[in-house]
Design a protein around this motif. Structure first.
Motif, mmCIF file in Angstrom:
data_model
loop_
_atom_site.group_PDB
_atom_site.id
_atom_site.type_symbol
_atom_site.label_atom_id
_atom_site.label_comp_id
_atom_site.label_asym_id
_atom_site.label_seq_id
_atom_site.Cartn_x
_atom_site.Cartn_y
_atom_site.Cartn_z
ATOM 1 N N GLU A 1 0.331 -4.780 3.502
ATOM 2 C CA GLU A 1 0.644 -3.584 4.293
ATOM 3 C C GLU A 1 0.484 -2.320 3.452
ATOM 4 O OE1 GLU A 1 2.682 -6.101 3.802
ATOM 5 O OE2 GLU A 1 2.645 -7.199 5.723
ATOM 6 N N THR B 1 -3.287 -1.544 3.141
ATOM 7 C CA THR B 1 -3.871 -0.945 4.338
ATOM 8 C C THR B 1 -3.335 0.457 4.602
ATOM 9 O OG1 THR B 1 -2.205 -2.091 5.695
ATOM 10 C CG2 THR B 1 -4.347 -3.158 5.436
ATOM 11 N N VAL C 1 -10.559 -0.748 4.511
ATOM 12 C CA VAL C 1 -10.080 -2.068 4.067
ATOM 13 C C VAL C 1 -10.544 -3.110 5.069
ATOM 14 C CG1 VAL C 1 -8.067 -3.486 3.544
ATOM 15 C CG2 VAL C 1 -8.047 -1.045 2.993
ATOM 16 N N THR D 1 -9.856 -6.765 6.075
ATOM 17 C CA THR D 1 -8.963 -7.903 5.884
ATOM 18 C C THR D 1 -9.670 -9.188 6.322
ATOM 19 O OG1 THR D 1 -7.979 -7.480 8.067
ATOM 20 C CG2 THR D 1 -6.864 -6.551 6.152
#
Length: 313
Positions: A297, A300, A310, A312
């Protein structure tokens, strides 16, 4: 023109083994399921300029594959007539795999050509024997060399099988059951988009010169990469964090030409604050930077505020 269904092929990333594999180290390559590509015909599914560029490139690729010099090196033969007929009908490779990122754009294309236009008898889902793996690697290596000048064959093999590959200490290729970001380790893998395209060949040549001059300690690089890789495969969180941090620091201190200046401060910050750990993804120089973090978290939040996307996994 008949409608045809073409299989899709994922991109890939080199999870571990960047540069150290050149020195004889181990490596792990995994499918990059965020991105894929497949053959198609120009039916409003891509801009005309894109499909025409791809089609022209594929025609040059077919000339390369059909040359006597290249064909004599390949264990399997290409169906030139069928491939050429489809190309005359506008066949192109429709892909969202970033080019110049080390994400497998050429590997997926090579895998697609091999799957659809070569007489090989393989099923993508089958388990391969050592001799079959060797033949596949030799075939795919020669094919992908068209794009990079040289190729290990591992990238298109990963794209073709859609399975993770582990090149062990004995140089044998196995297919471990690796699922990125499962519950084996708390550290989650992510990619940072530097928005910089790079050329693998020039970076590898530079590394080779630095290695020959003794500017990079190959023994340390290979050792750290191998230990991080094995700890990851074993699910050993403590050892993985330890060796990954050392590998990250080694690359930052000894391989700066491969690390874009725009990302170096965040690279340092992650090591200092233990919020994330960055490492090269493939040859570096741009493209994606790979990261690991137990606080995704925060990743990001921080990186987009610094202008980085970013990705993921």
């Amino acid at each position: 023109m008949d409608e045809k269904e073409f299989d899709s092929f994922y991109g890939k990333i080199l999870l571990f083994g960047e540069y150290s594999i050149i020195l004889g180290g181990q490596a792990v390559v995994v499918p990059l399921r965020k991105f894929s590509g497949s053959f198609d015909f120009p039916l409003r599914k891509a801009p005309v300029a894109y499909s025409e560029r791809s089609n022209a490139s594929l025609k040059r690729f077919l000339e390369y594959l059909g040359s006597a010099r290249v064909a004599s090196q390949l264990p399997f033969s290409v169906d030139k007539d069928r491939f050429r007929a489809d190309l005359e009908n506008g066949l192109f490779f429709h892909s969202n795999i970033p080019q110049g990122y080390g994400a497998g754009s050429s590997g997926a294309l090579v895998a697609s050509v091999f799957h659809h236009y070569y007489n090989h008898g393989f099923s993508r889902e089958q388990l391969f024997s050592d001799s079959e793996v060797s033949a596949l690697i030799r075939q795919l290596s020669v094919m992908e060399s068209f794009f990079h000048g040289t190729s290990s064959g591992l990238d298109p093999l990963c794209c073709y099988t859609s399975r993770s590959l582990h090149v062990g200490a004995d140089k044998k290729v196995s297919f471990p059951d690796i699922t990125i970001n499962d519950d084996t380790l708390r550290s989650k893998v992510f990619l940072i988009d530097t928005a910089i395209k790079r050329t693998t060949l020039s970076l590898v040549q530079r590394f080779s010169k630095d290695f020959e001059k003794g500017n990079v300690n190959a023994q340390i690089l290979e050792g750290l990469s191998n230990e991080a890789l094995l700890a990851y495969l074993d699910g050993d969180e403590k050892m993985f964090d330890n060796f990954l941090s050392q590998l990250s620091f080694f690359q930052l201190e000894n391989m700066k030409p491969m690390i874009p200046e725009i990302i170096r401060n965040l690279w340092y910050d992650g090591l200092y604050n233990r919020s994330w750990t960055l490492k090269l993804c493939g040859s570096g120089g741009g493209g994606f930077i790979m990261g690991f973090s137990t606080t995704i978290e925060k990743v990001t939040d921080v990186f987009p505020r610094s202008g980085f996307e970013v990705v993921t996994l």
